[in-house]
Design a protein around this motif. Structure first.
Motif, PDB file in Angstrom:
ATOM      1  N   UNK A 147       0.836  -1.208   0.000  1.00 43.70           N
ATOM      2  CA  UNK A 147       0.000   0.000   0.000  1.00 43.70           C
ATOM      3  C   UNK A 147       0.866   1.252   0.000  1.00 43.70           C
ATOM      4  N   UNK A 148       1.122   1.783  -1.184  1.00 45.07           N
ATOM      5  CA  UNK A 148       1.968   2.961  -1.318  1.00 45.07           C
ATOM      6  C   UNK A 148       1.220   4.128  -1.962  1.00 45.07           C
ATOM      7  N   UNK A 182      -4.962  -0.649  -4.570  1.00 41.72           N
ATOM      8  CA  UNK A 182      -4.203  -1.652  -3.837  1.00 41.72           C
ATOM      9  C   UNK A 182      -4.581  -3.057  -4.331  1.00 41.72           C
ATOM     10  N   UNK A 183      -3.608  -3.713  -4.980  1.00 42.10           N
ATOM     11  CA  UNK A 183      -3.816  -5.067  -5.480  1.00 42.10           C
ATOM     12  C   UNK A 183      -3.948  -6.048  -4.317  1.00 42.10           C
ATOM     13  N   UNK A 184      -4.919  -6.946  -4.410  1.00 42.58           N
ATOM     14  CA  UNK A 184      -5.240  -7.973  -3.400  1.00 42.58           C
ATOM     15  C   UNK A 184      -5.998  -7.405  -2.203  1.00 42.58           C
ATOM     16  N   UNK A 189      -4.780 -10.465   3.916  1.00 46.84           N
ATOM     17  CA  UNK A 189      -4.767 -10.549   5.374  1.00 46.84           C
ATOM     18  C   UNK A 189      -3.771  -9.587   6.004  1.00 46.84           C
ATOM     19  N   UNK A 190      -2.817  -9.144   5.187  1.00 44.16           N
ATOM     20  CA  UNK A 190      -1.700  -8.346   5.694  1.00 44.16           C
ATOM     21  C   UNK A 190      -1.407  -7.226   4.701  1.00 44.16           C
ATOM     22  N   UNK A 191      -1.149  -6.030   5.218  1.00 45.84           N
ATOM     23  CA  UNK A 191      -0.895  -4.875   4.363  1.00 45.84           C
ATOM     24  C   UNK A 191       0.423  -4.210   4.772  1.00 45.84           C
ATOM     25  N   UNK A 229      -8.036  -8.237  -7.549  1.00 44.07           N
ATOM     26  CA  UNK A 229      -8.722  -7.299  -6.652  1.00 44.07           C
ATOM     27  C   UNK A 229      -7.949  -5.995  -6.585  1.00 44.07           C
ATOM     28  N   UNK A 230      -8.659  -4.886  -6.779  1.00 40.04           N
ATOM     29  CA  UNK A 230      -8.051  -3.555  -6.708  1.00 40.04           C
ATOM     30  C   UNK A 230      -9.004  -2.631  -5.969  1.00 40.04           C
ATOM     31  N   UNK A 231      -8.655  -2.286  -4.730  1.00 36.92           N
ATOM     32  CA  UNK A 231      -9.548  -1.477  -3.892  1.00 36.92           C
ATOM     33  C   UNK A 231      -8.762  -0.362  -3.201  1.00 36.92           C
TER      34      UNK A 231
END
Length: 602
Positions: A147-148, A182-184, A189-191, A229-231
């Motif tokens: 997450x950048x 953010x992919x996935x 479960x972890x960022x 997934x991209x959110x």
């Protein structure tokens, strides 16, 4: 690597490398080929039968298949053995990334997890963090995301506005802000999250799903990569334990940049896998599709497209594994505990392969659609998806524009630090070009190509030396000139990578032919491989040297005027003087092999 060598990075513009020092796909070990086969079987047995559901963004299916991949060891290749992974070399993990590419969006989900999601902990995690998270990440029990990017900071990653402040009791950091694309994110479960402590110190944090204050936004409706997934993510007074700070406070930029390097390099491997699949689909279709009473593969213009696609993929493959080999050499000399540093030393080449790969794949899938004609625009043909999925690669991991600015910038920084005698070589060239030069003779195979690549390096020094001389420190503001310098470096690295690989193959063939016990069939196969490689290199070098001439001319006209310009243009012509290569006949021979085999050939 020669004795005393610190790093090959950037040296390709001023030095010529021996072919035997280059890592190529022809060097793959039995173990590496077995890993490739395991990935292929997983893709064909588990992923392709579920392709439609995966592409429909089925969270449950994606996660379950990622867990299966973890059980097979396909998620732990980059994780050290002591933390539940395989701890493989970089050539092996690169081959794995390439092999998974046929899985389309699923490959992106895996790539984000094993690369930018897991490696920050591998490289920068404390012993406690590694023991807590890596075994589950390697097995697929937990899925990671990186997450950048933020709404206001894309290319300017350090301009992030997400903040973190220490809680009154000193036990946690309280994060506020948001992340974008953010992919996935939908099932991770972890960022790995970046925020500025007290609004100033850019820092990385490990954030677990379910942390109070963390919310995940809706899925983006994307042009391509629809099965990933991209959110967006949102943080509102989100408390992260102090023990989950990754690395040091205020040193998050080091993690971000090293991980971006890895992402750029692995993107190149993924593009290579997709390029090979596109060639296979296009060649098979061209052999099947009949027009005017014959297959369209029999028409020279269609055949030429297949040849161009294959040549481009060959050069990309040569670049990717050359860099992977360099990384392994560097890791062997400094140790796994400094892996991030070893990979970071090749940041320049990672940017080069990212730009070349993303633009090469775009060109290849574009021609793939063209070969398919109207059917290429129809959803049931996979080339349509490959075309849409490809476009994001020029934006991912830093846009190609940003990477083009970085490439010459990193080279000049190496020179300023005394790591490269760049300006000294440019001065030597000035004296050399003013003297008389004998016309070269080309007697051995690929001699002309070796000469032209060496001359292209001199062209880069000519243009780069003039640019530094004219602009000095202001050169960073002259983005058009920097872009030309970057493109010259990309051309040189691509040409030389393919050339060294073909030269190495020629040397291996000559040694093999001396083996009296070598069977006649094996001899013919070796001859065919080296002939095909030589044809591709000869063609690519001719076309790319023409491009080098055009790029250099563009820059020289901007840098010089009047008699000075005419002098520099005459030097340019002299540097690249060599007999022209018949690329039409060569492309016909290359195309014939692609059409015969219906897949990428090397």
């Amino acid at each position: 690597m020669s004795a005393g060598r610190i790093s090959w990075s950037g040296r390709f513009v001023i030095e010529n490398m021996a072919p035997e020092l280059t890592t190529t796909p022809e060097d793959f070990t039995e173990e590496q080929l077995m890993l490739e086969d395991a990935a292929r079987q997983f893709v064909e047995g588990e992923l392709l039968p579920n392709d439609a559901n995966l592409e429909a963004l089925n969270y449950e299916l994606t996660v379950s298949l990622m867990r299966k991949a973890g059980e097979l060891g396909l998620l732990g290749a980059d994780v050290p053995e002591q933390y539940g992974g395989l701890g493989l070399d970089k050539v092996s993990t690169t081959l794995l990334a390439e092999s998974m590419a046929r899985a389309s969006s699923f490959a992106l989900s895996v790539g984000a997890h094993v690369g930018i999601g897991t490696l920050p902990i591998v490289f920068y995690g404390t012993e406690e963090q590694k023991n807590r998270y890596l075994p589950e990440l390697a097995s697929g029990a937990k899925i990671a995301a990186y997450c950048l990017t933020e709404p206001s900071s894309g290319s300017d990653a350090l301009g992030a506005r997400s903040t973190a402040r220490l809680s009154p009791d000193g036990k946690s950091y309280i994060l506020n802000g948001s992340k974008l694309y953010i992919t996935n994110a939908g099932f991770a479960d972890l960022f790995i999250v970046y925020a500025k402590v007290d609004g100033k110190q850019f820092t990385a944090f490990i954030v677990e799903r379910g942390t109070p204050g963390l919310s995940v936004g809706p899925e983006e409706s994307k042009m391509g990569i629809k099965g990933s997934s991209t959110c967006p993510l949102y943080f509102e007074e989100m408390e992260v334990p102090v023990s989950n700070v990754l690395g040091e406070i205020g040193k998050g930029h080091l993690i971000a940049f090293h991980i971006l390097n890895i992402g750029r390099f692995k993107l190149g491997a993924g593009c290579l896998g997709s390029a090979k699949e596109t060639i296979q689909l296009s060649a098979a279709y061209a052999n099947t599709r009949q027009q005017f009473g014959r297959p369209i593969s029999s028409y020279p213009l269609i055949a030429a497209k297949l040849a161009d696609m294959n040549i481009c993929a060959y050069m990309l493959e040569s670049m990717v594994y050359r860099i992977a080999g360099w990384m392994d050499e560097r890791l062997a000399s400094i140790g796994e505990n400094r892996a991030a540093k070893a990979i970071g030393e090749y940041a320049l080449e990672c940017s080069i392969v990212k730009v070349f790969a993303s633009e090469a794949l775009d060109a290849i899938v574009d021609e793939g659609v063209q070969i398919h004609g109207g059917y290429g625009y129809i959803k049931e043909y996979k080339v349509e998806r490959l075309y849409r999925d490809s476009r994001i690669n020029r934006i991912f991991e830093g846009t190609n524009e940003i990477n083009r600015l970085l490439i010459p910038g990193m080279l000049l920084k190496k020179a300023a630090k005394g790591e490269l005698p760049l300006l000294e070589k440019a001065k030597e060239l000035q004296a050399e070009v003013m003297g008389a030069a004998a016309a070269p003779s080309f007697d051995a195979p690929l001699d002309k190509e070796l000469y032209l690549v060496s001359q292209a390096k001199k062209v880069f020094l000519l243009v780069g030396g003039l640019a530094v001389q004219k602009y000095g420190l202001r050169l960073e503001e002259e983005q058009e000139v920097l872009c030309v310098l970057a493109d010259l470096m990309i051309c040189i690295f691509a040409m030389e990578s393919g050339l060294l690989r073909a030269k190495k193959a020629l040397g291996s063939k000559e040694a093999a032919l001396k083996e009296a016990a070598l069977k006649e069939l094996e001899k013919r196969a070796a001859e065919e491989r080296t002939t095909l490689a030589s044809l591709m290199v000869e063609t690519f070098v001719q076309e790319t040297v023409d491009k080098v001439h055009g790029l250099a001319k563009t820059a020289l006209v901007a840098l010089e005027r009047g008699d000075g310009l005419q002098l520099q243009l005459s030097i340019l012509r002299k540097l690249l003087r060599a007999p022209a290569t018949d690329i039409i006949s060569r492309k016909r021979k290359i195309a014939a092999k692609v059409i015969e085999t219906e897949h990428y050939v090397r």
